[in-house]
Design a protein around this motif. Structure first.
Motif, PDB file in Angstrom:
ATOM      1  N   GLU A   1     -38.353  12.061   4.054  1.00 23.83           N
ATOM      2  CA  GLU A   1     -39.318  12.338   5.118  1.00 23.83           C
ATOM      3  C   GLU A   1     -39.056  13.710   5.744  1.00 23.83           C
ATOM      4  OE1 GLU A   1     -39.301   9.262   8.025  1.00 23.83           O
ATOM      5  OE2 GLU A   1     -39.963   7.698   6.630  1.00 23.83           O
ATOM      6  N   VAL A   2     -37.789  14.024   5.939  1.00 28.94           N
ATOM      7  CA  VAL A   2     -37.431  15.334   6.493  1.00 28.94           C
ATOM      8  C   VAL A   2     -37.824  16.433   5.510  1.00 28.94           C
ATOM      9  CG1 VAL A   2     -35.553  16.776   7.351  1.00 28.94           C
ATOM     10  CG2 VAL A   2     -35.549  14.321   7.817  1.00 28.94           C
ATOM     11  N   VAL A   3     -37.524  16.224   4.238  1.00 32.07           N
ATOM     12  CA  VAL A   3     -37.902  17.193   3.211  1.00 32.07           C
ATOM     13  C   VAL A   3     -39.407  17.427   3.236  1.00 32.07           C
ATOM     14  CG1 VAL A   3     -38.063  17.563   0.714  1.00 32.07           C
ATOM     15  CG2 VAL A   3     -35.936  16.707   1.708  1.00 32.07           C
ATOM     16  N   ALA A   4     -40.172  16.346   3.287  1.00 30.00           N
ATOM     17  CA  ALA A   4     -41.630  16.466   3.285  1.00 30.00           C
ATOM     18  C   ALA A   4     -42.124  17.225   4.505  1.00 30.00           C
ATOM     19  CB  ALA A   4     -42.261  15.073   3.231  1.00 30.00           C
ATOM     20  N   GLU A   5     -41.492  17.002   5.652  1.00 28.22           N
ATOM     21  CA  GLU A   5     -41.925  17.688   6.871  1.00 28.22           C
ATOM     22  C   GLU A   5     -41.613  19.173   6.805  1.00 28.22           C
ATOM     23  OE1 GLU A   5     -41.577  17.068  11.723  1.00 28.22           O
ATOM     24  OE2 GLU A   5     -41.007  15.446  10.349  1.00 28.22           O
ATOM     25  N   VAL A   6     -40.447  19.521   6.271  1.00 25.95           N
ATOM     26  CA  VAL A   6     -40.117  20.944   6.099  1.00 25.95           C
ATOM     27  C   VAL A   6     -41.111  21.601   5.152  1.00 25.95           C
ATOM     28  CG1 VAL A   6     -38.404  22.560   5.182  1.00 25.95           C
ATOM     29  CG2 VAL A   6     -37.663  20.653   6.610  1.00 25.95           C
ATOM     30  N   GLU A   7     -41.395  20.934   4.045  1.00 24.94           N
ATOM     31  CA  GLU A   7     -42.300  21.523   3.052  1.00 24.94           C
ATOM     32  C   GLU A   7     -43.732  21.604   3.571  1.00 24.94           C
ATOM     33  OE1 GLU A   7     -41.556  19.114  -0.402  1.00 24.94           O
ATOM     34  OE2 GLU A   7     -39.962  20.479  -1.093  1.00 24.94           O
ATOM     35  N   ALA A   8     -44.145  20.623   4.378  1.00 23.43           N
ATOM     36  CA  ALA A   8     -45.493  20.658   4.945  1.00 23.43           C
ATOM     37  C   ALA A   8     -45.680  21.855   5.864  1.00 23.43           C
ATOM     38  CB  ALA A   8     -45.771  19.361   5.701  1.00 23.43           C
ATOM     39  N   ALA A   9     -44.585  22.324   6.452  1.00 22.84           N
ATOM     40  CA  ALA A   9     -44.643  23.491   7.327  1.00 22.84           C
ATOM     41  C   ALA A   9     -44.459  24.798   6.555  1.00 22.84           C
ATOM     42  CB  ALA A   9     -43.572  23.381   8.413  1.00 22.84           C
ATOM     43  N   GLY A  10     -44.415  24.707   5.226  1.00 26.63           N
ATOM     44  CA  GLY A  10     -44.312  25.899   4.397  1.00 26.63           C
ATOM     45  C   GLY A  10     -42.918  26.264   3.953  1.00 26.63           C
ATOM     46  N   GLY A  11     -41.928  25.404   4.257  1.00 26.39           N
ATOM     47  CA  GLY A  11     -40.551  25.696   3.892  1.00 26.39           C
ATOM     48  C   GLY A  11     -40.132  25.044   2.588  1.00 26.39           C
ATOM     49  N   HIS A  12     -38.845  25.153   2.297  1.00 29.90           N
ATOM     50  CA  HIS A  12     -38.266  24.592   1.083  1.00 29.90           C
ATOM     51  C   HIS A  12     -37.111  23.678   1.473  1.00 29.90           C
ATOM     52  CE1 HIS A  12     -40.535  27.441  -1.388  1.00 29.90           C
ATOM     53  NE2 HIS A  12     -40.176  28.369  -0.515  1.00 29.90           N
ATOM     54  N   ALA A  13     -37.035  22.520   0.863  1.00 32.96           N
ATOM     55  CA  ALA A  13     -35.962  21.575   1.177  1.00 32.96           C
ATOM     56  C   ALA A  13     -35.823  20.586   0.042  1.00 32.96           C
ATOM     57  CB  ALA A  13     -36.255  20.829   2.485  1.00 32.96           C
ATOM     58  N   LEU A  14     -34.670  19.960  -0.020  1.00 37.60           N
ATOM     59  CA  LEU A  14     -34.442  18.841  -0.925  1.00 37.60           C
ATOM     60  C   LEU A  14     -33.379  17.950  -0.326  1.00 37.60           C
ATOM     61  CD1 LEU A  14     -31.560  19.497  -2.494  1.00 37.60           C
ATOM     62  CD2 LEU A  14     -33.004  20.970  -3.854  1.00 37.60           C
TER      63      LEU A  14
END
Length: 244
Positions: free
Chosen positions: A44-57
């Protein structure tokens, strides 16, 4: 993505770690979201970071196993080209009077809060890139000395003692080491087992008359990790609204 600044955040699926991962993602870091057991929350955290244009895993594992520390840095290097920031927000808290403390609980607390700090710090010393930072976590209860917090405070006191030593051992690397010691903060870890009356009583103790929020602590981490905070080194910063 070798030029991307990358943060490893342990305990990144909940509470202060989650807020920190989200803040760093907004600040432009690629984020490795470390979690112990709940991959769904980490994703969920990864998805939220990516939804804001960032990169995460997300990268999981029990930090009582030192191999997990190496794994987190391996993931950062393989996915994002390296690591610039380690935020060790994962922790274990067991509350009991010293006379009633199960020593197995004490051992587990020290495994997660102290041994994992050493394991992650070893990787950080070897692998964080120049200009990077380590941000460790203690608690303001080290100074407040609340009854029943003996095991937790003893483990976090060890982290505070380690902080300036690590900073000095990193001489010449341009990597800072600091520890954040939050006061009462509205996380699941803090609220668990407390009555509404107890929570309200604790909330009134700081001069600012409220509990800290995870985002309050995330802002402190972001400052210490960024260029504005890079001259702060080897310190324990008590982020507690003035609670002394």
């Amino acid at each position: 993505m070798d030029s991307t600044r990358t943060a490893i955040v342990t305990g990144g699926s909940r509470g202060i770690g989650r807020a920190t991962a989200l803040r760093l993602g907004r600040d432009g870091y690629a984020v490795v979201v470390g979690y112990a057991g709940n991959r769904a929350l980490a994703e969920e955290v990864v998805a939220e970071v990516e939804a804001a244009g960032g990169h995460a895993l997300a990268a999981g594992g029990d930090l009582a196993d030192p191999a997990v520390a190496q794994h987190l840095f391996d993931v950062a290097e393989e996915a994002f080209g390296g690591a610039d920031l380690l935020v060790h927000a994962a922790g274990q808290m067991v509350l009991a009077p010293v006379a009633e403390l199960d020593l197995d609980d004490l051992d587990r607390t020290f495994q997660v809060n102290v041994r994992s700090t050493f394991a992650l710090a070893q990787q950080g010393v070897r692998r964080l890139r120049s200009g990077g930072s380590m941000v460790l976590f203690s608690t303001s209860v080290v100074g407040l000395a609340f009854p029943t917090y003996g095991a937790y405070v003893a483990s976090k006191g060890a982290v505070e003692a380690l902080t300036p030593i690590l900073a000095k051992e990193l001489r010449g690397r341009d990597v800072t080491v600091n520890t954040v010691a939050p006061g009462p903060t509205a996380t699941d870890l803090f609220l668990d087992g407390k009555t509404d009356e107890q929570v309200q009583q604790l909330a009134q103790q700081p001069p600012l008359q409220r509990l800290g929020q995870p985002e309050d602590i995330a802002r402190v981490v972001a400052f210490l990790a960024g260029p504005e905070g890079h001259w702060v080194n080897g310190q324990t910063l008590r982020a507690n609204g003035g609670l002394v």
